[in-house]
Design an enzyme around this catalytic site. Structure first.
Site, PDB file in Angstrom:
ATOM      1  N   GLU A  57      -9.832  -1.245   5.008  1.00 60.09           N
ATOM      2  CA  GLU A  57     -10.409  -0.860   6.277  1.00 60.09           C
ATOM      3  C   GLU A  57     -11.834  -1.374   6.196  1.00 60.09           C
ATOM      4  O   GLU A  57     -12.360  -2.197   5.412  1.00 60.09           O
ATOM      5  CB  GLU A  57     -10.580   0.716   6.394  1.00 60.09           C
ATOM      6  CG  GLU A  57      -9.447   1.379   6.441  1.00 60.09           C
ATOM      7  CD  GLU A  57      -8.717   1.447   7.592  1.00 60.09           C
ATOM      8  OE1 GLU A  57      -8.713   0.916   8.420  1.00 60.09           O
ATOM      9  OE2 GLU A  57      -8.063   2.609   7.705  1.00 60.09           O
TER      10      GLU A  57
ATOM     11  N   HIS B   2      -7.721  -4.166   9.861  1.00 54.38           N
ATOM     12  CA  HIS B   2      -7.435  -4.138   8.345  1.00 54.38           C
ATOM     13  C   HIS B   2      -6.199  -4.892   8.185  1.00 54.38           C
ATOM     14  O   HIS B   2      -5.239  -4.966   9.041  1.00 54.38           O
ATOM     15  CB  HIS B   2      -7.482  -2.655   8.118  1.00 54.38           C
ATOM     16  CG  HIS B   2      -6.191  -1.650   8.839  1.00 54.38           C
ATOM     17  ND1 HIS B   2      -6.364  -0.710   9.671  1.00 54.38           N
ATOM     18  CD2 HIS B   2      -4.742  -1.875   8.571  1.00 54.38           C
ATOM     19  CE1 HIS B   2      -5.136  -0.356   9.851  1.00 54.38           C
ATOM     20  NE2 HIS B   2      -4.248  -0.780   9.209  1.00 54.38           N
TER      21      HIS B   2
ATOM     22  N   ASP C 245      -8.062  -2.395  14.016  1.00 53.52           N
ATOM     23  CA  ASP C 245      -9.711  -2.355  13.566  1.00 53.52           C
ATOM     24  C   ASP C 245      -9.714  -3.671  12.581  1.00 53.52           C
ATOM     25  O   ASP C 245     -10.927  -3.660  11.843  1.00 53.52           O
ATOM     26  CB  ASP C 245     -10.104  -1.307  12.672  1.00 53.52           C
ATOM     27  CG  ASP C 245      -9.110  -0.814  11.670  1.00 53.52           C
ATOM     28  OD1 ASP C 245      -8.308  -1.579  11.304  1.00 53.52           O
ATOM     29  OD2 ASP C 245      -9.559   0.347  10.994  1.00 53.52           O
TER      30      ASP C 245
ATOM     31  N   ASP D  39       0.699  -1.328  -0.105  1.00 50.93           N
ATOM     32  CA  ASP D  39      -0.085  -0.141  -0.213  1.00 50.93           C
ATOM     33  C   ASP D  39       0.789   1.298  -0.098  1.00 50.93           C
ATOM     34  O   ASP D  39       2.051   1.080   0.008  1.00 50.93           O
ATOM     35  CB  ASP D  39      -1.044   0.144   1.247  1.00 50.93           C
ATOM     36  CG  ASP D  39      -0.144  -0.413   2.583  1.00 50.93           C
ATOM     37  OD1 ASP D  39       1.030  -0.532   2.694  1.00 50.93           O
ATOM     38  OD2 ASP D  39      -0.915  -0.479   3.478  1.00 50.93           O
TER      39      ASP D  39
HETATM   40  C1  GLP Z   1      -0.521   0.352   8.704  1.00 48.87           C
HETATM   41  C2  GLP Z   1      -0.086  -0.633   7.290  1.00 48.87           C
HETATM   42  C3  GLP Z   1      -0.501  -1.892   7.498  1.00 48.87           C
HETATM   43  C4  GLP Z   1       0.048  -2.396   8.834  1.00 48.87           C
HETATM   44  C5  GLP Z   1      -0.702  -1.490  10.103  1.00 48.87           C
HETATM   45  C6  GLP Z   1      -0.236  -2.120  11.398  1.00 48.87           C
HETATM   46  O1  GLP Z   1      -1.927   0.851   8.558  1.00 48.87           O
HETATM   47  N1  GLP Z   1      -0.838  -0.065   6.244  1.00 48.87           N
HETATM   48  O2  GLP Z   1       0.034  -2.772   6.366  1.00 48.87           O
HETATM   49  O3  GLP Z   1      -0.179  -3.857   9.288  1.00 48.87           O
HETATM   50  O4  GLP Z   1      -0.456  -0.299   9.821  1.00 48.87           O
HETATM   51  O5  GLP Z   1       0.974  -1.426  11.674  1.00 48.87           O
HETATM   52  P1  GLP Z   1       1.870  -2.076  13.112  1.00 48.87           P
HETATM   53  O6  GLP Z   1       2.601  -3.063  12.218  1.00 48.87           O
HETATM   54  O7  GLP Z   1       2.677  -0.943  13.079  1.00 48.87           O
HETATM   55  O8  GLP Z   1       1.053  -1.981  14.074  1.00 48.87           O
END
Ligand code: GLP
Length: 260
Positions: free
Chosen positions: A142, A137, A135, A66
């Site tokens: 989302e 995702h 949440d 992304d």
């Molecule tokens: C972001 C990314 C996701 C990731 C999520 C969780 O929103 N787009 O790919 O999985 O954060 O992040 P973290 O690993 O820092 O908790």
């Protein structure tokens, strides 16, 4: 779906083992790289193996999950730059070997289609690393995302922007409102999905992912339909799993030759 509950450093080693096995067997492996903090220890471990054990990425390709829309090209939180500094520049990935959706394209719809085509042209992703949002995702899909979605523009939830504000001077107003993200069906096309989650903040999302009903309200639950998913979680992220003891026993009894 395999659930492995172990301390963080062990989880990073296991994910790195799976990637190393692929690269040694087929140097032109196609990797799926994730941003966020969850995969960082995996990247550190891969860099260590590159430096100390000759693990080469020279013929590998990689696709990002992304990207934010509209961040300046040199912004440190632009995911292309994050991936460059966390992994690509630290190993021998060839220039141009990492591709992501272009969040600064004039035609964002065309950029999403081009990205999907690039993944298809590469023969698909062999191993996709994933994190999970609080949440539920994955990538930036989302709640409410179509379970059949492909790469497209999404609006970030307030929750995700607040979660990610820590990367933007703790100022949620600096977090972009839109992103381009691989869709859930895009992610599901990868041959092996390896999801990492740590900390109590992820416990409910992990419970839903593994044990909840499949629902667009918890987008990660679509992974229950994938034939090869590995969920790597620490004790805190596993703390709401109803069958945690079963997952622990299963993994403890697993033959060493099996791998992830
Ligand atoms: C972001 C990314 C996701 C990731 C999520 C969780 O929103 N787009 O790919 O999985 O954060 O992040 P973290 O690993 O820092 O908790």
């Amino acid at each position: 779906m395999e659930v492995v509950i172990a301390p963080g450093p062990t989880l990073a080693r296991l994910a790195a083992d799976a990637i190393e096995r692929l690269l040694r067997a087929r140097p032109q492996t196609v990797l799926g790289l994730a941003t966020g903090s969850s995969p960082l220890a995996v990247y550190d471990e891969l860099v260590r193996r590159h430096d100390e054990a000759g693990l080469s990425f020279a013929r590998a390709r990689a696709f990002m999950l992304d990207e934010y829309v509209g961040l300046p090209a040199d912004h440190p939180q632009r995911y292309r730059n994050v991936i460059e500094s966390e992994i690509a520049s630290r190993v021998d990935l060839a220039p141009g070997a990492v591709q992501g959706p272009d969040g600064n394209a004039e035609d964002l719809v065309a950029a999403c289609a081009a990205f999907e085509q690039a993944i298809a042209d590469a023969g698909g992703v062999d191993l996709q690393l994933l994190g999970i949002g609080t949440d539920g995702h994955v990538a930036f899909n989302e709640p409410g995302s179509s379970l059949a979605s492909r790469t497209r523009i999404k609006t970030l939830t307030r929750q995700t922007r607040e979660d990610n504000a820590r990367f933007f001077d703790d100022d949620v107003s600096q977090v972009p409102t839109h992103c381009l993200t691989q869709g859930l069906a895009t992610i599901m096309s990868a041959r092996h999905l390896v999801l990492l989650a740590q900390g109590r903040g992820k416990a409910e999302a992990v419970h839903q992912l593994v044990e909840g009903p499949v629902s667009a309200m918890w987008p990660a639950t679509v992974l229950q339909h994938h034939p090869h998913v590995t969920v790597l979680v620490d004790d805190a992220a596993a703390s709401r799993l109803q069958l945690a003891d079963y997952y622990r026993e299963t993994y403890a009894a697993k033959p060493a030759w099996q791998g992830l």
